[in-house]
Design a protein around this motif. Structure first.
Motif, mmCIF file in Angstrom:
data_model
loop_
_atom_site.group_PDB
_atom_site.id
_atom_site.type_symbol
_atom_site.label_atom_id
_atom_site.label_comp_id
_atom_site.label_asym_id
_atom_site.label_seq_id
_atom_site.Cartn_x
_atom_site.Cartn_y
_atom_site.Cartn_z
ATOM 1 N N VAL A 138 86.952 2.699 73.243
ATOM 2 C CA VAL A 138 85.541 2.985 72.718
ATOM 3 C C VAL A 138 85.092 2.122 71.542
ATOM 4 N N LEU A 139 86.333 1.994 70.680
ATOM 5 C CA LEU A 139 85.993 1.296 69.515
ATOM 6 C C LEU A 139 85.743 -0.189 69.609
ATOM 7 N N ASP A 140 86.373 -0.662 70.878
ATOM 8 C CA ASP A 140 85.981 -2.313 71.087
ATOM 9 C C ASP A 140 84.657 -2.178 71.677
ATOM 10 N N VAL A 141 84.103 -1.033 72.215
ATOM 11 C CA VAL A 141 82.901 -1.196 72.848
ATOM 12 C C VAL A 141 82.004 -1.136 71.347
ATOM 13 N N ALA A 142 82.317 -0.323 70.660
ATOM 14 C CA ALA A 142 81.444 -0.101 69.478
ATOM 15 C C ALA A 142 81.257 -1.087 68.483
ATOM 16 N N LYS A 143 82.420 -1.922 68.334
ATOM 17 C CA LYS A 143 82.100 -2.910 67.289
ATOM 18 C C LYS A 143 81.375 -4.006 67.846
ATOM 19 N N LYS A 144 81.170 -4.262 69.330
ATOM 20 C CA LYS A 144 80.080 -5.229 69.634
ATOM 21 C C LYS A 144 78.907 -5.138 69.594
ATOM 22 N N GLY A 145 78.427 -3.755 69.374
ATOM 23 C CA GLY A 145 77.035 -3.419 69.047
ATOM 24 C C GLY A 145 76.102 -3.610 70.340
ATOM 25 N N LEU A 146 76.535 -3.513 71.532
ATOM 26 C CA LEU A 146 76.146 -3.770 72.849
ATOM 27 C C LEU A 146 75.674 -2.365 73.511
ATOM 28 N N PHE A 147 74.516 -1.966 73.793
ATOM 29 C CA PHE A 147 74.169 -0.942 74.576
ATOM 30 C C PHE A 147 73.140 -1.047 75.932
ATOM 31 N N ARG A 188 78.149 -4.200 57.995
ATOM 32 C CA ARG A 188 78.517 -3.184 56.866
ATOM 33 C C ARG A 188 79.129 -2.094 57.783
ATOM 34 N N MET A 189 80.037 -2.469 58.888
ATOM 35 C CA MET A 189 80.872 -1.409 59.500
ATOM 36 C C MET A 189 82.249 -1.705 59.468
ATOM 37 N N VAL A 190 83.197 -0.914 59.370
ATOM 38 C CA VAL A 190 84.540 -1.249 59.529
ATOM 39 C C VAL A 190 85.062 -0.210 60.581
ATOM 40 N N PHE A 191 85.572 -0.671 61.705
ATOM 41 C CA PHE A 191 86.021 0.223 62.888
ATOM 42 C C PHE A 191 87.777 0.185 62.736
ATOM 43 N N SER A 192 88.219 1.539 62.874
ATOM 44 C CA SER A 192 89.438 1.523 62.779
ATOM 45 C C SER A 192 89.958 2.707 63.846
ATOM 46 N N GLN A 193 91.219 2.694 64.250
ATOM 47 C CA GLN A 193 91.697 3.950 65.164
ATOM 48 C C GLN A 193 92.275 4.864 63.914
ATOM 49 N N HIS A 194 92.012 6.108 64.337
ATOM 50 C CA HIS A 194 92.270 7.244 63.369
ATOM 51 C C HIS A 194 92.588 8.391 64.263
ATOM 52 N N ASN A 195 93.682 9.106 63.932
ATOM 53 C CA ASN A 195 93.915 10.610 64.331
ATOM 54 C C ASN A 195 93.726 11.501 63.637
ATOM 55 N N LEU A 196 92.600 12.352 63.854
ATOM 56 C CA LEU A 196 92.424 13.277 62.768
ATOM 57 C C LEU A 196 93.427 14.467 62.473
ATOM 58 N N ILE A 197 94.521 14.288 63.358
ATOM 59 C CA ILE A 197 95.588 15.616 63.475
ATOM 60 C C ILE A 197 96.643 14.980 62.574
ATOM 61 N N ILE A 198 97.066 13.873 62.688
ATOM 62 C CA ILE A 198 98.367 13.544 62.144
ATOM 63 C C ILE A 198 98.037 12.214 61.114
ATOM 64 N N ASP A 199 96.876 11.620 61.245
ATOM 65 C CA ASP A 199 96.748 10.666 60.254
ATOM 66 C C ASP A 199 95.989 11.308 58.877
ATOM 67 N N GLY A 200 96.259 10.817 57.752
ATOM 68 C CA GLY A 200 95.932 11.359 56.470
ATOM 69 C C GLY A 200 94.557 10.657 56.069
ATOM 70 N N SER A 201 94.113 10.839 54.895
ATOM 71 C CA SER A 201 93.007 10.498 54.088
ATOM 72 C C SER A 201 93.098 9.052 53.770
ATOM 73 N N PHE A 202 92.020 8.328 53.957
ATOM 74 C CA PHE A 202 92.213 6.951 53.596
ATOM 75 C C PHE A 202 91.138 6.356 52.590
ATOM 76 N N ASN A 203 90.290 7.242 52.192
ATOM 77 C CA ASN A 203 89.131 6.875 51.150
ATOM 78 C C ASN A 203 88.604 8.056 50.603
ATOM 79 N N GLU A 204 87.654 7.705 49.808
ATOM 80 C CA GLU A 204 86.835 8.876 49.157
ATOM 81 C C GLU A 204 85.336 8.421 49.578
ATOM 82 N N PHE A 205 84.732 9.542 50.280
ATOM 83 C CA PHE A 205 83.581 9.277 50.950
ATOM 84 C C PHE A 205 82.262 10.074 50.114
#
Length: 269
Positions: A138-147, A188-205
């Motif tokens: 789904v990330l591959d779809v999202a980063k194309k900006g095609l709907f 202005r977008m950065v797409f990345s695979q991330h697992n909410l359960i096992i991956d940690g924080s990667f920035n401050e938002f």
């Protein structure tokens, strides 16, 4: 339909062979999607499905896609986006740089919706939108900006109700049955695979959106995710959840004040 022990076996085997932990997913939702997969892929028996899951990496990716896919649309729940436009994003305007995290972004409709709001508020140039999902496809779809163009009338109506400032067609070019959205937004977008359960924080938002994801998790997975969001959110930042989700009764609730109109909380401590 798969039996309880078969569902449990699949969860254990996915974790053993691929490192993905689905043990905290809603049992009913997980079983429903597995049953659909079993029927759709025409397995003759459970052993055949299990063998393919263990040995075929492409099939495993296909399974993850089917299990984790979420329904989304641009400017879904227009009142939520109207509140973002008029009362949340303007409070972030004084910051020199704005970081926003879309957790569980699916095919990206929400990310583009917020980018459009930022553009219309004159904030896009100093914003960065991080869009993450467990599902790489789904990330591959999202980063194309095609709907699909067939979806655009509904998106445009949602945008209008959310107090959109332009004709919605201003943001895309129609081509071969698809709407291709502006490269200015995508930049202005950065797409990345991330697992909410096992991956940690990667920035401050300054703003975290995770809408209609936690409803698929059990209480323990919800707790892990909310604590991750708390760790990742700046003081006076905002957390936005789906209409059926809440931080009430969680370990982080005492640090937040709920916004009056929507499922949005401001971090106070």
């Amino acid at each position: 339909m798969l039996e309880d022990r078969e569902v449990e076996t699949i969860i254990n085997e996915i974790y053993k062979y691929h490192g993905y932990d689905f043990s905290g997913y809603s049992t009913a939702s997980f079983r429903r999607r597995l049953d659909r997969l079993y029927a759709m892929d025409n397995f003759e028996n459970f052993s055949e499905m299990l063998s393919k899951l263990r040995s075929d990496e492409d099939y495993f990716k296909h399974m993850v896609e089917e299990i984790t896919v979420n329904v989304t649309e641009m400017f879904r729940d227009p009142s939520f986006y109207k509140t973002l436009r008029t009362e949340i994003l303007p409070t972030l305007a004084t910051k020199p740089f704005i970081r926003i995290w879309h957790a569980g972004c699916a095919t990206g409709e929400e990310v583009f919706s917020v980018a459009i709001l930022l553009k219309e508020l004159g904030l896009l140039h100093k914003s960065l939108l991080y869009a993450t999902d467990l599902n790489a496809s789904v990330l591959d779809v999202a980063k194309k900006g095609l709907f699909p163009l067939r979806s655009i009338p509904q998106y445009a109506e949602n945008y209008r109700i959310a107090s959109g400032k332009n004709d919605f067609s201003y943001y895309y070019i129609a081509n071969y049955g698809y709407a291709k959205f502006s490269e200015e937004l995508i930049s202005r977008m950065v797409f990345s695979q991330h697992n909410l359960i096992i991956d940690g924080s990667f920035n401050e938002f300054d703003l975290i959106l995770c809408r209609n994801v936690l409803i698929y998790f059990d209480k323990d997975f919800q707790r892990i995710s909310l604590e991750l969001f708390d760790e990742s959110l700046s003081k006076l930042g905002y957390l936005a959840l789906g209409t059926k989700e809440t931080i009430k009764f969680s370990s982080i609730q005492h640090r937040y004040k709920q916004f009056e109109k929507e499922k949005i909380w401001k971090k106070m401590l």
